[in-house]
Design a protein around this motif. Structure first.
Motif, PDB file in Angstrom:
ATOM      1  N   ALA A  97       9.228  -4.992  -5.460  1.00 50.23           N
ATOM      2  CA  ALA A  97       8.659  -5.760  -4.034  1.00 50.23           C
ATOM      3  C   ALA A  97       7.670  -5.168  -3.929  1.00 50.23           C
ATOM      4  CB  ALA A  97       9.698  -5.244  -3.001  1.00 50.23           C
ATOM      5  N   GLY A  98       7.313  -4.089  -4.073  1.00 50.87           N
ATOM      6  CA  GLY A  98       5.974  -3.280  -4.026  1.00 50.87           C
ATOM      7  C   GLY A  98       4.763  -3.802  -4.828  1.00 50.87           C
ATOM      8  N   PHE A  99       5.283  -3.976  -6.094  1.00 48.45           N
ATOM      9  CA  PHE A  99       4.437  -4.714  -6.887  1.00 48.45           C
ATOM     10  C   PHE A  99       3.779  -6.163  -6.644  1.00 48.45           C
ATOM     11  CE2 PHE A  99       3.608  -7.947 -10.106  1.00 48.45           C
ATOM     12  CZ  PHE A  99       2.289  -7.459 -10.513  1.00 48.45           C
ATOM     13  N   ALA A 100       4.892  -6.938  -6.146  1.00 48.00           N
ATOM     14  CA  ALA A 100       4.688  -8.358  -5.571  1.00 48.00           C
ATOM     15  C   ALA A 100       3.710  -8.354  -4.402  1.00 48.00           C
ATOM     16  CB  ALA A 100       6.121  -8.973  -5.232  1.00 48.00           C
ATOM     17  N   ILE A 101       4.126  -7.331  -3.464  1.00 50.62           N
ATOM     18  CA  ILE A 101       3.141  -7.396  -2.281  1.00 50.62           C
ATOM     19  C   ILE A 101       1.688  -6.806  -2.568  1.00 50.62           C
ATOM     20  CG2 ILE A 101       2.992  -6.234  -0.110  1.00 50.62           C
ATOM     21  CD1 ILE A 101       6.119  -6.175  -0.016  1.00 50.62           C
ATOM     22  N   HIS A 102       1.624  -5.534  -3.201  1.00 51.38           N
ATOM     23  CA  HIS A 102       0.292  -5.262  -3.215  1.00 51.38           C
ATOM     24  C   HIS A 102      -0.451  -5.841  -4.196  1.00 51.38           C
ATOM     25  CE1 HIS A 102       0.880  -1.469  -0.716  1.00 51.38           C
ATOM     26  NE2 HIS A 102       2.059  -1.996  -0.705  1.00 51.38           N
ATOM     27  N   SER A 103       0.152  -6.428  -5.411  1.00 51.22           N
ATOM     28  CA  SER A 103      -0.516  -7.130  -6.328  1.00 51.22           C
ATOM     29  C   SER A 103      -1.305  -8.339  -5.740  1.00 51.22           C
ATOM     30  CB  SER A 103       0.179  -7.763  -7.596  1.00 51.22           C
ATOM     31  OG  SER A 103       1.025  -8.649  -7.179  1.00 51.22           O
ATOM     32  N   ALA A 104      -0.551  -9.050  -4.746  1.00 45.33           N
ATOM     33  CA  ALA A 104      -0.982 -10.303  -4.157  1.00 45.33           C
ATOM     34  C   ALA A 104      -2.220  -9.736  -3.333  1.00 45.33           C
ATOM     35  CB  ALA A 104      -0.112 -10.983  -3.168  1.00 45.33           C
ATOM     36  N   VAL A 105      -2.317  -8.654  -2.605  1.00 45.21           N
ATOM     37  CA  VAL A 105      -3.342  -7.843  -1.673  1.00 45.21           C
ATOM     38  C   VAL A 105      -4.645  -7.890  -2.596  1.00 45.21           C
ATOM     39  CG1 VAL A 105      -4.085  -6.260  -0.461  1.00 45.21           C
ATOM     40  CG2 VAL A 105      -1.744  -7.152   0.036  1.00 45.21           C
ATOM     41  N   HIS A 106      -4.300  -7.166  -3.411  1.00 49.27           N
ATOM     42  CA  HIS A 106      -5.426  -6.645  -4.573  1.00 49.27           C
ATOM     43  C   HIS A 106      -6.114  -7.873  -5.292  1.00 49.27           C
ATOM     44  CE1 HIS A 106      -4.979  -2.269  -3.975  1.00 49.27           C
ATOM     45  NE2 HIS A 106      -4.041  -2.439  -4.058  1.00 49.27           N
ATOM     46  N   GLN A 107      -5.351  -8.982  -5.707  1.00 47.76           N
ATOM     47  CA  GLN A 107      -5.815  -9.860  -6.197  1.00 47.76           C
ATOM     48  C   GLN A 107      -6.679 -10.889  -5.224  1.00 47.76           C
ATOM     49  OE1 GLN A 107      -2.969 -12.230  -8.101  1.00 47.76           O
ATOM     50  NE2 GLN A 107      -2.473 -10.604  -9.875  1.00 47.76           N
ATOM     51  N   ALA A 108      -5.873 -10.937  -4.048  1.00 47.29           N
ATOM     52  CA  ALA A 108      -6.772 -12.090  -3.060  1.00 47.29           C
ATOM     53  C   ALA A 108      -8.089 -11.231  -2.398  1.00 47.29           C
ATOM     54  CB  ALA A 108      -5.934 -12.169  -1.896  1.00 47.29           C
ATOM     55  N   ARG A 109      -8.136  -9.988  -2.447  1.00 48.66           N
ATOM     56  CA  ARG A 109      -9.195  -9.064  -1.713  1.00 48.66           C
ATOM     57  C   ARG A 109      -9.621  -7.814  -2.792  1.00 48.66           C
ATOM     58  NH1 ARG A 109      -9.528  -8.473   3.871  1.00 48.66           N
ATOM     59  NH2 ARG A 109     -11.222  -7.603   3.203  1.00 48.66           N
ATOM     60  N   PRO A 110     -10.624  -8.296  -3.519  1.00 48.84           N
ATOM     61  CA  PRO A 110     -11.141  -7.445  -4.478  1.00 48.84           C
ATOM     62  C   PRO A 110     -11.871  -6.469  -3.730  1.00 48.84           C
ATOM     63  CG  PRO A 110     -11.950  -9.602  -4.879  1.00 48.84           C
ATOM     64  CD  PRO A 110     -11.006  -9.779  -3.981  1.00 48.84           C
ATOM     65  N   ASP A 111     -12.281  -6.465  -2.712  1.00 48.87           N
ATOM     66  CA  ASP A 111     -12.958  -5.461  -1.899  1.00 48.87           C
ATOM     67  C   ASP A 111     -12.066  -4.470  -1.253  1.00 48.87           C
ATOM     68  OD1 ASP A 111     -11.947  -7.701  -0.259  1.00 48.87           O
ATOM     69  OD2 ASP A 111     -13.250  -6.798   1.385  1.00 48.87           O
ATOM     70  N   VAL A 112     -10.905  -4.762  -1.412  1.00 43.15           N
ATOM     71  CA  VAL A 112      -9.816  -3.742  -0.899  1.00 43.15           C
ATOM     72  C   VAL A 112      -9.700  -2.656  -1.835  1.00 43.15           C
ATOM     73  CG1 VAL A 112      -7.509  -3.510  -0.073  1.00 43.15           C
ATOM     74  CG2 VAL A 112      -8.717  -5.300   0.721  1.00 43.15           C
ATOM     75  N   ILE A 113      -9.625  -1.321  -1.285  1.00 44.16           N
ATOM     76  CA  ILE A 113      -9.374  -0.107  -2.245  1.00 44.16           C
ATOM     77  C   ILE A 113      -8.079   0.180  -2.333  1.00 44.16           C
ATOM     78  CG2 ILE A 113     -10.058   2.036  -3.046  1.00 44.16           C
ATOM     79  CD1 ILE A 113     -12.572   0.428  -3.282  1.00 44.16           C
ATOM     80  N   ALA A 114      -7.595   0.367  -1.079  1.00 45.52           N
ATOM     81  CA  ALA A 114      -6.161   0.834  -1.064  1.00 45.52           C
ATOM     82  C   ALA A 114      -5.141  -0.062  -0.044  1.00 45.52           C
ATOM     83  CB  ALA A 114      -6.080   2.375  -0.680  1.00 45.52           C
ATOM     84  N   ALA A 115      -3.909   0.006  -0.323  1.00 46.72           N
ATOM     85  CA  ALA A 115      -3.054  -0.795   0.553  1.00 46.72           C
ATOM     86  C   ALA A 115      -1.799  -0.144   0.565  1.00 46.72           C
ATOM     87  CB  ALA A 115      -2.751  -2.241   0.090  1.00 46.72           C
TER      88      ALA A 115
END
Length: 162
Positions: free
Chosen positions: A144-162
């Motif tokens: 679940a952590g991978f699914a949520i965070h990979s979507a964030v990191h893919q959608a927002r390349p400017d985001v460093i941490a989530a």
């Protein structure tokens, strides 16, 4: 060891307001003195006259130093959560930080390791497909952590941490 955040203290100049200090700073720093990263109330805007501490994010000449810095601070964040009663069994909850060397990969806490005992070397490096990379801890990760965070990191390349 990678450098840590640098803390400086800004003393008011003769009790000028923030706007007056901003006008003075524009003379030496150019037109955009507010572009600098700071933490807390901005020392050069509004009616701020009291001393304000600023935290600056360091810059790195070696990407391995930046990687170590990010991992250290991610592990510290996870430990802080654990020490405050969050996810002591390690089965739920996730913190991720983008890898500065391979920007399509990120570091994530391993599945079922208590937040209280997290260290930088415990973090797992995972790619966009969810494959754990050998540069990090070869341990299972929370799906679940991978699914949520990979979507964030893919959608927002400017985001460093989530």
């Amino acid at each position: 060891m990678a450098p840590s955040a640098i803390e400086t203290t800004i003393q008011p100049n003769d009790q000028l307001t923030g706007d007056e200090r901003a006008r003075q700073l524009r003379k030496t720093a150019g037109d955009r003195p507010l572009d600098r990263f700071t933490y807390g109330p901005h020392p050069i805007s509004g009616n701020q006259t009291d001393t304000v501490k600023q935290v600056r994010i360091p810059t790195f000449s070696d990407p391995l130093d930046e990687r170590a810095f990010r991992k250290l601070h991610a592990a510290a964040c996870i430990r802080w959560l654990g020490l405050n009663g969050y996810n002591n069994e390690g089965a739920g909850g996730h913190i991720t930080v983008r890898d500065p060397i391979n920007s399509d990969q990120f570091w994530i806490n391993p599945f079922c390791k208590s937040f209280k005992y997290m260290k930088p070397e415990d973090l797992c490096l995972v790619d966009e497909e969810g494959i754990v990379q050998p540069e990090g801890n070869m341990h299972a990760i929370n799906p679940a952590g991978f699914a949520i965070h990979s979507a964030v990191h893919q959608a927002r390349p400017d985001v460093i941490a989530a």
